[in-house]
Design a protein around this motif. Structure first.
Motif, PDB file in Angstrom:
ATOM      1  N   GLN A 175       0.878  -1.160   0.000  1.00 41.26           N
ATOM      2  CA  GLN A 175       0.000   0.000   0.000  1.00 41.26           C
ATOM      3  C   GLN A 175       0.926   1.223   0.000  1.00 41.26           C
ATOM      4  O   GLN A 175       1.879   1.271   0.788  1.00 41.26           O
ATOM      5  CB  GLN A 175      -0.876  -0.065   1.266  1.00 41.26           C
ATOM      6  N   LEU A 239      -9.323   3.641  -0.323  1.00 41.49           N
ATOM      7  CA  LEU A 239      -8.599   4.639  -1.115  1.00 41.49           C
ATOM      8  C   LEU A 239      -7.568   4.021  -2.039  1.00 41.49           C
ATOM      9  O   LEU A 239      -7.261   4.566  -3.088  1.00 41.49           O
ATOM     10  CB  LEU A 239      -7.796   5.539  -0.159  1.00 41.49           C
ATOM     11  N   HIS A 240      -7.006   2.910  -1.623  1.00 42.64           N
ATOM     12  CA  HIS A 240      -5.812   2.384  -2.288  1.00 42.64           C
ATOM     13  C   HIS A 240      -6.110   1.276  -3.285  1.00 42.64           C
ATOM     14  O   HIS A 240      -5.206   0.831  -3.980  1.00 42.64           O
ATOM     15  CB  HIS A 240      -4.818   1.913  -1.234  1.00 42.64           C
ATOM     16  N   GLY A 241      -7.356   0.834  -3.332  1.00 44.72           N
ATOM     17  CA  GLY A 241      -7.684  -0.186  -4.315  1.00 44.72           C
ATOM     18  C   GLY A 241      -9.092  -0.712  -4.126  1.00 44.72           C
ATOM     19  O   GLY A 241      -9.586  -0.819  -3.006  1.00 44.72           O
TER      20      GLY A 241
ATOM     21  N   SER B 696      -8.071  13.111   0.689  1.00 44.44           N
ATOM     22  CA  SER B 696      -9.430  12.673   0.326  1.00 44.44           C
ATOM     23  C   SER B 696     -10.433  12.937   1.442  1.00 44.44           C
ATOM     24  O   SER B 696     -10.149  12.667   2.603  1.00 44.44           O
ATOM     25  CB  SER B 696      -9.443  11.172   0.037  1.00 44.44           C
ATOM     26  N   ILE B 704     -10.515  11.375   5.049  1.00 45.09           N
ATOM     27  CA  ILE B 704     -10.162   9.949   5.004  1.00 45.09           C
ATOM     28  C   ILE B 704      -8.653   9.767   5.114  1.00 45.09           C
ATOM     29  O   ILE B 704      -8.169   8.873   5.794  1.00 45.09           O
ATOM     30  CB  ILE B 704     -10.661   9.306   3.687  1.00 45.09           C
ATOM     31  N   MET B 709      -0.817   6.667   7.413  1.00 44.96           N
ATOM     32  CA  MET B 709      -1.270   5.337   7.016  1.00 44.96           C
ATOM     33  C   MET B 709      -2.003   5.397   5.681  1.00 44.96           C
ATOM     34  O   MET B 709      -2.077   4.408   4.960  1.00 44.96           O
ATOM     35  CB  MET B 709      -2.197   4.746   8.079  1.00 44.96           C
ATOM     36  N   ASP B 710      -2.575   6.566   5.360  1.00 39.70           N
ATOM     37  CA  ASP B 710      -3.344   6.685   4.123  1.00 39.70           C
ATOM     38  C   ASP B 710      -2.880   7.812   3.214  1.00 39.70           C
ATOM     39  O   ASP B 710      -3.240   7.843   2.040  1.00 39.70           O
ATOM     40  CB  ASP B 710      -4.833   6.872   4.449  1.00 39.70           C
ATOM     41  N   THR B 778      -1.750   6.259  -8.823  1.00 42.12           N
ATOM     42  CA  THR B 778      -1.492   5.089  -7.978  1.00 42.12           C
ATOM     43  C   THR B 778      -1.573   3.839  -8.835  1.00 42.12           C
ATOM     44  O   THR B 778      -2.168   3.844  -9.919  1.00 42.12           O
ATOM     45  CB  THR B 778      -2.547   4.989  -6.871  1.00 42.12           C
ATOM     46  N   ALA B 780      -3.456   1.376  -8.451  1.00 41.62           N
ATOM     47  CA  ALA B 780      -4.861   1.025  -8.675  1.00 41.62           C
ATOM     48  C   ALA B 780      -5.464   1.861  -9.797  1.00 41.62           C
ATOM     49  O   ALA B 780      -6.220   1.355 -10.634  1.00 41.62           O
ATOM     50  CB  ALA B 780      -5.652   1.204  -7.380  1.00 41.62           C
ATOM     51  N   ARG B 781      -5.145   3.150  -9.832  1.00 37.38           N
ATOM     52  CA  ARG B 781      -5.720   4.015 -10.879  1.00 37.38           C
ATOM     53  C   ARG B 781      -5.172   3.645 -12.257  1.00 37.38           C
ATOM     54  O   ARG B 781      -5.912   3.640 -13.244  1.00 37.38           O
ATOM     55  CB  ARG B 781      -5.407   5.477 -10.587  1.00 37.38           C
TER      56      ARG B 781
END
Lengths: 262, 788
Positions: A175, A239-241, B696, B704, B709-710, B778, B780-781
């Motif tokens: 992550q 958020l990450h996937g 976000s 968020i 961590m995020d 990212t 994922a994107r």
């Protein structure tokens, strides 16, 4: 953090006795618990440090060949000391950063059972035995959902016994922010079959991908996984996937783990 | 042969000795005898009616001195906004009040409601948990377009809507731009998001208020990039303390990136509470608080259209942006999407017609303000992305398309109201192609392909306006401050000297680079020169450090003051040598009489100034100290060209940056090593924006990404070894050093290079439908883009 009393018992019995107080909480390396306390998200009256207890730290081989790692053994020691099980040593050497690896313990990680932690994948894929002050628990029975395990209140992990596989590999896809496993896959090949454990992906925490195990037990090559895909149902979306992305990564990482292990 | 001192030398950063050995003096290192500790109670909801605050239990807890709420600040001023934008209809922007502590409503998660001041930090924190706000939740507005919809909940009930302003620039060009786009051979359109970022300086914000009952003097120690500006804003507009009774100290500051420019409620609170309690009051932000209380950056949603003729000549540019202001107007927020953004839309190109529309919107989020680059990254990103897209659509090489449209003659007046004094965009582009080894790309692409990876190359140019700015100009544009800089040079009897500058160093290396300039001018060693900054009790009025302005504006003030010193010293030297003043020359720290072997040393002259036994007392005063204020004649215009090579893992979407090259024109360079470091840091921030960072909110206005961590910060292994060059130098024509500024360039120029490279990699792999992916890219994107 709130005030608490720090106990450092020097025997397992003393630790068990102290933990019988329902306001007490066991402290391993503190890599999750201490940040939680700093944010005032927990308020134990008494912290019982396990690190002064003799005999539950270190690495040895059991008579049956299993690699035994004491519950308070930090990741850094496993990284350098688990030479009999290179995939496990490699996993330990890639947890967090050097500071985390010098403090965080295998027992702490398994007791916490963070859904994105690395060690649960190794324990489950290895069919490890979690040894406590009270009993021995098979990994298949131990992990019961995110942050949930078979441990009873006050029960202390003293040792983890890993049967050493013929070949194994762990693939972690990080992550980007936390660098915990967005998805991590541990593949271990034993004489009686292949086990595949997945961390980071599922809302139920670490799990075995049994379809992949069956295919790989028949044919331990990455190609054996062609056409198999982990279902997106029940995967974590954040958020990450998305769930679909995590499910996709399971397939990619399992293939990579097999290729790297072969 | 590299110089070993003066302008052009890579002198080692003297401040790093203390920073790297734990000897820095940061605000949190300051502890005042008897200080109390403040902990803020902040809103956990994005929008709500604040019916009341029950402080009774908290006030009775051990160690608590007092619990403050909004009611304590009813007679106190609003946190001011320093820039007033006038909209396209000639109306001034809507400007809401901004109380120190919430009154009647809470408007974002993190909005301060109450403060507990107690003997210890732990006591204050315990009691803060016992403060009970009574809040009735209201629906939150988070999305900007939804916030502008009819009937949307209003962030500020006393405003007519959530629209701060609707700005058009240049409004007179609007119809001509529309007509040019309608009639053009080709129009390329791109919709994109320049995402919200959190600055995350290594040092969180800290404020310590102190009050001396014996004199009535207040002192604020704070993590600021501009202590004089804080003194003015807080003293004059919030607390009503005149400057002579208020001292603001910003000692060592561990990074700012813009977010420490602004005046914050916590500063006013600690200063106010210290007077109320007659004790020093200290507040240190936690990292979690920083995420929800430091001003955020960027957050633009944009549609850009570029019209071209058959040959690829740019005909017109139209851009339409929604800019998030957050819940309140932070100090310079209105200027960022307007005058720091619209004026840069010409970029490096001679586009004859440009129209920029910006709608600034209030939402239930943390206020947004300047962040490294401030408006210029947003302008550069959309312009350089749409040019890349246009090149692809028209089948023109992206380098060639840029060259066809370069501005090549200077000075050049753009259609968006600024005049570039100098530049050579072909030179930096040529240098870039060389240092990036663009010619070798095909071989590297083949090598990547053999490993199953997709390689892409992205390039772009950039220009920025730095050294803000002529005060009379910015006054016309709505600034409520002047933007000069000041310096006092105080020479001591034995020849050493101290420069008190209104510029502030929070990582830029002024303590090293500023002495290099004076060393060059006088010919004395750099270690005879000390820089003092960050204290309103020392430096004359200063506007501070942001917008890459320190050397261009603050350095120029220092040069002017030093010129006055040298002029006076020559008079003294002429007297000592019984020569005419006009015959005196200064070289290598020696004054000599032209055409003779007579000379006196710098130290002889400085001693004479303070021990004036043999001295022209009838003509000049004793002493050697001069002050200068410098108000720039224009902005400076650094420019350059950047190239990025990425590899994309087609299985996971993960992007890795394989190579990054930056060719910058910063004009003259005082310390090349420091400039390299500034570019490296800027590139890391730009790469962070492109690949990793993103703030976000969910639809309820909950933050968020409120922790590491995020929220992904760039780390050492996320960035490559950079190829950085600043040998192309067209010196600024209007400041005495010929310098342009280098602090923001990396962050401005790099995001489009990264995104251009990723799109290039995917296009080369046959994904012809992928023309843009919003940042952060990212894994994922990118994977989602590749898999529909």
């Amino acid at each position: 953090m709130y005030d608490f009393i720090l106990e450092r018992p020097t025997s397992l019995d003393a630790a068990v006795a102290l933990l019988s107080d329902e306001d007490a909480q066991a402290l391993g390396g503190g890599q999750t618990l201490i940040p939680t306390l700093k944010q005032r998200l927990a308020q134990p009256g008494r912290l019982v440090s396990l690190t002064a207890i003799p005999g539950i730290r270190g690495i040895c081989r059991a008579e049956d060949g299993a690699l035994c790692i004491g519950g308070t053994t930090p990741h850094g020691e496993v990284a350098t000391g688990a030479t009999a099980y290179p995939a496990l040593a490699d996993l330990a050497g890639n947890i967090g950063d050097p500071a985390v690896r010098s403090r965080g313990t295998i027992g702490g990680s398994l007791a916490n059972n963070d859904p994105s932690a690395c060690y649960p994948a190794a324990a489950l894929a290895s069919g490890a035995t979690i040894v406590t002050n009270d009993r021995q628990i098979a990994a298949d029975d131990y992990f019961q959902g995110m942050f949930t395990t078979a441990l009873e209140e006050g029960e202390i992990i003293t040792e983890v016994r890993f049967p050493v596989p013929e070949v194994a590999n762990y693939q972690k896809f990080e992550q980007p922010a936390s660098r915990f496993a967005l998805v991590g896959v541990f593949v271990a090949k034993y004489p009686d079959g292949v086990r595949v454990a997945v961390t980071g992906a599922s809302e139920e925490g670490v799990f075995r991908w049994t379809e992949a195990e069956a295919a790989l037990s028949a044919n331990f090559t990455a190609d054996a996984l062609d056409g198999l895909s982990a279902p997106a149902d029940g995967m974590i979306g954040d958020l990450h996937g998305t769930p679909a992305y995590r499910a996709h990564l399971i397939g990619v990482l399992t293939k990579r783990a097999v290729a790297a292990a072969s | 042969m590299p110089k070993d001192g003066g302008i052009g030398a890579s002198s080692k950063r003297r401040e790093d000795v203390r920073f790297l050995t734990g000897q820095g003096n940061y605000t949190d290192d300051i502890n005042i005898h008897g200080q109390a500790h403040a902990v803020f109670v902040r809103s956990q909801v994005a929008h709500g009616t604040l019916n009341g605050v029950d402080t009774a239990d908290a006030a009775a807890m051990p160690g608590v001195l007092r619990v403050f709420t909004g009611a304590d600040f009813e007679g106190v001023g609003s946190i001011p906004c320093g820039w007033q934008v006038t909209d396209r209809f000639g109306e001034v922007m809507q400007e809401p009040g901004h109380p120190v502590l919430a009154q009647g409503k809470v408007r974002h998660v993190g909005d301060p409601i109450a403060v507990v001041v107690a003997e210890t930090y732990e006591q204050a924190r315990d009691a803060a948990e016992a403060v009970v706000p009574d809040i009735t939740d209201l629906p939150a507005v988070v999305d900007m377009k939804a916030a502008l919809a009819e009937g949307a909940p209003k962030v500020h009930d006393d405003l007519t809507s959530n629209l701060c302003y609707d700005w058009g620039f240049v409004e007179d060009n609007r119809d001509a731009v529309d007509a040019a786009i309608r009639g053009a051979h080709h129009v390329t359109t791109l919709e994109l998001v320049n995402q919200r970022l959190v600055a995350n300086p290594m040092e969180p914000r800290v404020a310590i208020g102190d009050y001396a009952p014996g004199t009535g003097d207040s002192t604020l120690y704070t993590t600021s990039q501009n202590p004089h500006v804080i003194r003015l804003l807080m003293g004059a507009f919030v607390l009503g303390i005149p400057e002579h009774k208020l001292r603001v100290v910003a000692p060592d500051v561990g990074g700012g990136f813009g977010t420490k420019i602004f005046h914050y409620a916590e500063e006013a609170f600690c200063t106010f509470a210290a007077k109320a309690l007659k004790r020093a009051v200290k507040w240190t932000s936690t990292r979690s608080e920083a995420f929800m209380s430091d001003a955020h950056g960027r957050d633009h949603v944009t549609k850009i259209e570029l019209a071209l003729d058959e040959q690829g000549q740019f005909l017109a540019l139209r851009t339409d942006t929604h800019a998030n202001m957050g819940a309140y107007l932070s100090t310079f927020a209105p200027s960022v999407p307007t005058w720091l953004h619209g004026t840069l839309m010409a970029g490096n190109y001679k586009t004859p017609l440009i129209y920029v529309n910006v709608k600034a919107v209030f939402t239930n989020t943390v206020p947004v303000d300047a962040y490294r680059g401030a408006g210029r990254p947003e302008a550069t990103f959309q312009l350089e992305r749409v040019i890349d897209k246009a090149a692809r659509e028209m089948g023109i090489d992206p380098v060639d398309l840029r060259r066809r449209n370069f501005i090549t003659e200077f000075p050049y007046a753009t259609p968006v109201a600024v005049e570039y004094d100098t530049g050579d965009y072909n030179a930096t582009l040529d240098k870039l192609l060389e240092i990036a080894d663009v010619a070798g790309f095909s071989a590297r692409e083949a090598e990547s392909k053999a490993r199953g990876k997709l390689r892409g190359l992205g390039l772009n140019c950039y220009i920025e306006a730095c050294g803000i700015a002529p005060s009379n100009l910015v006054g016309q544009l709505g600034a409520r401050a002047g933007l000069y800089e000041s310096a006092t040079v105080r020479v001591n009897a034995t020849g050493g000297l101290v420069v008190m500058t209104g510029s502030h160093s929070h990582g830029q290396g002024h303590e090293t680079s500023f002495p290099q300039v004076i060393s060059e001018m006088i010919g004395i060693p750099e270690d005879m020169i000390e820089i003092v900054h960050g204290d309103t009790a020392n430096a004359p009025m200063g506007m501070g450090t942001y917008g890459s302005r320190s050397l261009a504006v603050g350095g120029s003030a220092m040069v002017r003051a030093t010129e006055k010193i040298i002029a006076k010293a020559k008079k003294i030297a002429a007297h000592l040598m019984e020569a005419a003043e006009g015959d005196i020359e200064l070289k290598d720290g020696q004054f000599s009489v032209a055409g003779t072997d007579k000379s006196v040393a710098w130290g002889d002259v400085t001693l004479a100034a303070y021990v004036p036994h043999n001295y022209p007392l009838e003509d000049i005063e004793p002493g050697l100290e001069e002050t200068a204020f410098y108000d720039p004649a224009n902005f400076t215009y650094p420019s350059g060209a950047y190239a990025c090579e990425v590899e994309v893992d087609p299985d996971t979407g993960k992007v890795t940056i394989e190579r990054f090259a930056a060719a910058d024109d910063f004009g003259n360079v005082v310390n090349p090593m420091i400039v390299d470091g500034q570019v490296h840091g800027g590139l890391a921030q730009g790469i962070g924006q492109a690949l990793l960072e993103g703030c976000s909110y969910d639809s309820d206005g909950q933050l968020i990404s409120g922790s590491y961590m995020d929220y992904a910060m760039p780390r050492a292994d996320d960035v490559p070894f950079y190829s950085v060059d600043h040998s192309c130098q067209t010196p600024c024509t209007h400041n005495p050093l010929g310098v342009k500024g280098c602090g923001e360039a990396g962050a401005i120029g790099s995001p489009p290079a990264v995104v251009n490279a990723v799109v290039d990699a995917l296009q080369r792999a046959g994904h012809s439908d992928i023309t843009h992916i919003d940042m952060p890219l990212t894994p994922a994107r990118v994977w989602s883009a590749m898999n529909g």
